[in-house]
Structure formats: structure tokens, C-alpha cells
Design a protein around this motif. Sequence first.
Motif, short mmCIF file in Angstrom:
data_model
loop_
_atom_site.label_atom_id
_atom_site.label_comp_id
_atom_site.label_asym_id
_atom_site.label_seq_id
_atom_site.Cartn_x
_atom_site.Cartn_y
_atom_site.Cartn_z
N SER A 103 0.84 -1.21 0.00
CA SER A 103 0.00 0.00 0.00
C SER A 103 0.87 1.25 0.00
N LEU A 104 1.91 1.24 0.82
CA LEU A 104 2.82 2.39 0.89
C LEU A 104 3.61 2.55 -0.40
N LEU A 105 4.05 1.44 -0.98
CA LEU A 105 4.81 1.50 -2.23
C LEU A 105 3.94 2.05 -3.35
N SER A 106 2.69 1.63 -3.39
CA SER A 106 1.76 2.15 -4.40
C SER A 106 1.57 3.65 -4.24
N LYS A 107 1.41 4.10 -2.99
CA LYS A 107 1.25 5.54 -2.75
C LYS A 107 2.50 6.30 -3.17
N LYS A 108 3.67 5.76 -2.85
CA LYS A 108 4.93 6.41 -3.26
C LYS A 108 4.99 6.52 -4.78
N LYS A 109 4.55 5.46 -5.46
CA LYS A 109 4.56 5.46 -6.92
C LYS A 109 3.72 6.62 -7.45
N TRP A 110 2.51 6.85 -6.87
CA TRP A 110 1.67 7.96 -7.30
C TRP A 110 2.37 9.29 -7.04
N ASP A 111 3.04 9.41 -5.91
CA ASP A 111 3.79 10.65 -5.60
C ASP A 111 4.89 10.86 -6.64
N TRP A 112 5.65 9.82 -6.95
CA TRP A 112 6.73 9.92 -7.93
C TRP A 112 6.19 10.29 -9.31
N MET A 113 5.03 9.73 -9.66
CA MET A 113 4.43 10.06 -10.95
C MET A 113 4.02 11.52 -10.99
N SER A 114 3.45 12.01 -9.90
CA SER A 114 3.05 13.41 -9.81
C SER A 114 4.25 14.34 -9.90
N VAL A 162 6.01 -7.94 -8.81
CA VAL A 162 6.69 -9.22 -8.62
C VAL A 162 7.89 -8.97 -7.71
N LYS A 163 8.15 -9.93 -6.85
CA LYS A 163 9.28 -9.78 -5.93
C LYS A 163 10.46 -10.57 -6.49
N GLN A 164 11.55 -9.84 -6.75
CA GLN A 164 12.78 -10.45 -7.25
C GLN A 164 13.94 -9.96 -6.41
N ASN A 165 14.73 -10.90 -5.91
CA ASN A 165 15.88 -10.55 -5.07
C ASN A 165 15.47 -9.63 -3.92
N ASP A 166 14.36 -9.99 -3.24
CA ASP A 166 13.83 -9.25 -2.10
C ASP A 166 13.43 -7.81 -2.42
N LYS A 167 13.13 -7.53 -3.68
CA LYS A 167 12.71 -6.19 -4.08
C LYS A 167 11.44 -6.29 -4.93
N TRP A 168 10.44 -5.47 -4.60
CA TRP A 168 9.20 -5.43 -5.37
C TRP A 168 9.40 -4.57 -6.61
N MET A 169 9.00 -5.12 -7.76
CA MET A 169 9.09 -4.42 -9.04
C MET A 169 7.70 -4.39 -9.67
N LEU A 170 7.32 -3.24 -10.24
CA LEU A 170 6.03 -3.12 -10.90
C LEU A 170 6.11 -3.80 -12.27
N GLY A 171 5.23 -4.77 -12.49
CA GLY A 171 5.20 -5.49 -13.75
C GLY A 171 4.09 -5.04 -14.67
N SER A 172 3.01 -4.51 -14.09
CA SER A 172 1.88 -4.07 -14.90
C SER A 172 1.07 -3.03 -14.14
N LEU A 173 0.61 -2.03 -14.89
CA LEU A 173 -0.28 -1.02 -14.33
C LEU A 173 -1.37 -0.79 -15.37
N SER A 174 -2.63 -0.98 -14.97
CA SER A 174 -3.76 -0.84 -15.89
C SER A 174 -4.83 0.06 -15.29
N PHE A 175 -5.31 0.98 -16.11
CA PHE A 175 -6.38 1.89 -15.70
C PHE A 175 -7.70 1.39 -16.28
N THR A 176 -8.71 1.28 -15.43
CA THR A 176 -10.08 0.99 -15.87
C THR A 176 -10.94 2.16 -15.42
N ARG A 177 -11.47 2.89 -16.41
CA ARG A 177 -12.29 4.06 -16.09
C ARG A 177 -13.65 3.61 -15.58
N LEU A 178 -14.08 4.22 -14.49
CA LEU A 178 -15.39 3.93 -13.91
C LEU A 178 -16.44 4.83 -14.54
N LEU A 179 -17.63 4.31 -14.71
CA LEU A 179 -18.73 5.12 -15.23
C LEU A 179 -19.24 6.00 -14.11
#
Length: 152
Positions: A37-48, A133-150
Motif C-alpha cells: 500500500s505504501l509503495l503504491s502511494k509512493k509510486k503515485w507521488d513519484w508520478m506526480s 513481482v518480488k525479485q531478489n527481495d525487491k518489489w518491481m512493478l510489472g503491470s499497471l492498468s487503468f479501468t475508467r469507472l462510469l
Amino acid sequence: MKLSILALLAFLMSTQVSSAQTKNANTDGLDAMQEMSLLSKKKWDWMSEKNVDSLSALFHEKAVFVHMGGSMSREQELNTIKSGGIHYKKAEIQNVTVNIIDHTAIVLSKIRLLAVVGGNEVTNPFVVTEVYVKQNDKWMLGSLSFTRLLGN
């Protein structure tokens, strides 16, 4: 009689060890869920912040990104962020769920995203699926998909 007492003591001790192992397993699972959850939030901060260096370290070399208008490779996504083709100004995170399966984490986030796309500021509600995916004790983002809500 002594044999019965020893057997009972051995049984009780094994139950306590088993219970402690279960608690540790649950704590580790909870910690991994909080970590994601924290890593995902950091990712949004880095993207911003257009922090391409941190994102580059997070994105797996084979990562894919699915947007409303198509899909991108890791390099295309990083170049789009760097150039401002898409500026993820603010992700208002409304809900996050994390599922850990072995060395894979699936993060589902309901967000309201304020972005600048092609020079136009837009706000959209999305469910975003992130697969790590976790490789060598490190989480790496493998896929990010946006689904727009109605609706909003």
C-alpha cells in the motif's frame, strides 16, 4: 502416569509453537500488505513529481502500462512522464486492497485522478490494477492498468 503427563506437556508445547508460527505468518502477510500500500502511494507521488529516476528503479524492464487509449512499454511510459505527455498531477486514493500470492502482489486502487493529457486537464475515476513481482527481495512493478469507472 508419568508417560501421560509427558505426552500432555509435549502436546501443549507443540500447540504453542504452532500458534506462534501462525501469528508470525499472519504478521508477515500484514506487513507485506502495508508495504505494498505504501509503495503504491509512493509510486503515485513519484508520478506526480515526474520522478523518472525512482520510477525507473521501480518499473520492471518488461513492465506494461494500459491506458484508456492503448498500451505502453516501460520506456514509453517513462518518456511520456518525463516529457509531460501525461502529467499525473494528483491521485486521490479512495480505497486500496492488496492480495499477495507467493512472490506476486496485486494492488487494486479506486482513485480519482487529476491529470494533464495532451495539454488538457482532466479528472477521471479509475480502478487501477498494479501487479508487482518480488525479485531478489525487491518489489518491481510489472503491470499497471487503468479501468475508467462510469459516473463520478
